[in-house]
Design an enzyme around this catalytic site. Structure first.
Site, PDB file in Angstrom:
ATOM      1  N   GLY A   1     -60.616 -52.671  45.980  1.00 53.41           N
ATOM      2  CA  GLY A   1     -61.036 -52.537  44.594  1.00 53.41           C
ATOM      3  C   GLY A   1     -62.424 -51.946  44.473  1.00 53.41           C
ATOM      4  O   GLY A   1     -62.622 -50.766  44.615  1.00 53.41           O
ATOM      5  N   CYS A   2     -63.387 -52.767  44.207  1.00 53.20           N
ATOM      6  CA  CYS A   2     -64.799 -52.398  44.217  1.00 53.20           C
ATOM      7  C   CYS A   2     -65.353 -51.992  42.850  1.00 53.20           C
ATOM      8  O   CYS A   2     -64.654 -51.431  42.012  1.00 53.20           O
ATOM      9  CB  CYS A   2     -65.119 -51.295  45.211  1.00 53.20           C
ATOM     10  SG  CYS A   2     -64.467 -51.601  46.853  1.00 53.20           S
TER      11      CYS A   2
END
Length: 359
Positions: free
Chosen positions: A120-121
């Site tokens: 994700g991030c």
């Protein structure tokens, strides 16, 4: 808006929650023979690394695993010699199969087309009212507990001087998050575009010479300026799409590079729009609408903060707001290439017990 600001500043004072911890820090001298560089790191994490490898295998159908890991081992001749030697050294030191070590290192390039395999991030590049560039980064991934156990900071040195620093994982020779002191910082977020066949075609075209995390490391190790880094990362061929956040050391030096496999789809920079002072990227093209709560909450928090109150601590606070930080957040790092000491003081492995809200 006032209550949001008050809440944010209160959070910034209490942003390291119970259980959060600083990752261990190592120095790796680039003069050391490559097959020996990771010895101490591997020795210190020998109990944890095999579990990560076993989890990695779950991304590959069981009946294909023997072939896939045999094939990845054969790929090593295409990789940069130093990195190939480092992976061989890790395999020998850990007792794990070379194909499995390589598989872990190229996992993003294999699965980067598939949103179910979530890297994700959130990355934020921002400029304060004095022109200082700050770079916040949350790395989110589904292998939470396992990766938290092997999260480390590594200073890569040459002649006893730090060339670049990365927040990374034991046994991972590439880079997803890092900074080159006095030059630029870098973080990679996943982008989901195209199909598996597109990755295969690019693997054949590039002969798998430079997987994305290896390209990021090459940039940090060999490129000396923000402009050169943005130019290189915007134009090179990549196996899988991604977003690359780059922060420099001069006013206006902040960019989000939206990457296709062949070249950039978009380069969004702080200096390209008057009055812009921050860029925020999660895992969706910034010019398209999305229901991603991380984007909305992160932007609201940055606007409530304002550039006059931006610093390492308050940006860390923004990165700690739910769901910008969420149950899959492995670590939080705040960097500033102009103030490289900031990274160590503002990097923690997160222990999350969140609300359970979806992102």
């Amino acid at each position: 808006m006032l209550w949001q600001a008050v809440g944010l500043f209160a959070l910034a004072l209490l942003c390291v929650v119970d259980g959060d911890r600083k990752p261990p820090r190592y120095r790796i001298a680039l003069e050391t023979p490559p097959h020996e560089r990771w010895n101490q790191v591997i020795d210190d994490h020998l109990d944890a690394i095999p579990g990560v490898i076993e989890e990695t295998k779950l991304f590959v159908p069981t009946f294909l695993q023997p072939f896939v890991f045999w094939l990845t081992e054969k790929m090593i001749r295409f990789f940069p010699p130093d990195l190939a030697a480092e992976m061989k050294g890790i395999s020998l030191r850990s007792g794990l199969k070379l194909g499995e070590i390589i598989g872990l290192n190229i996992l993003y390039d294999i699965t980067g087309f598939d949103r179910r395999h979530i890297l994700g991030c959130t990355s934020i590049v921002a400029q304060d009212d004095k022109g200082v560039i700050w770079h916040g980064r949350n790395l989110d991934y589904a292998m939470g507990t396992l990766l938290r156990n092997i999260t480390i900071i590594v200073d890569f040195t040459r002649n006893n001087s730090v060339v670049f620093t990365t927040t990374t994982f034991a046994s991972y020779v590439g880079v997803l998050t890092g900074q080159r002191p006095g030059a630029f910082s870098l973080s990679l977020n996943a982008r989901y575009s195209g199909a598996y066949i597109d990755n295969i075609l690019m693997e054949l075209f590039t002969l798998f010479r430079l997987p994305i995390s290896f390209a990021v490391r090459k940039t940090l190790e060999g490129i000396e300026s923000y402009d050169a880094a943005v130019a290189y990362l915007s134009s090179m061929h990549m196996i899988a799409p991604c977003y690359l956040a780059v922060g420099g050391v001069k006013p206006g030096e902040g960019a989000i590079i939206t990457r296709n496999r062949w070249a950039s789809a978009d380069v969004w920079q702080i200096k390209s729009e008057k009055g812009r002072w921050f860029l925020l990227e999660t895992n969706y093209d910034h010019w398209k609408p999305t229901s991603d709560k991380r984007r909305k909450v992160g932007k609201d928090a940055m606007r409530a903060l304002g550039s006059s109150k931006l610093n390492a601590k308050t940006l860390f606070g923004v990165m700690s707001v739910w769901p910008v930080m969420n149950n899959e957040t492995i670590f939080t790092t705040v960097m500033s290439a102009g103030h490289p000491e900031v990274l160590d003081a503002n990097t923690v492995v997160r222990t999350i017990s969140g609300s359970g809200e979806e992102m």
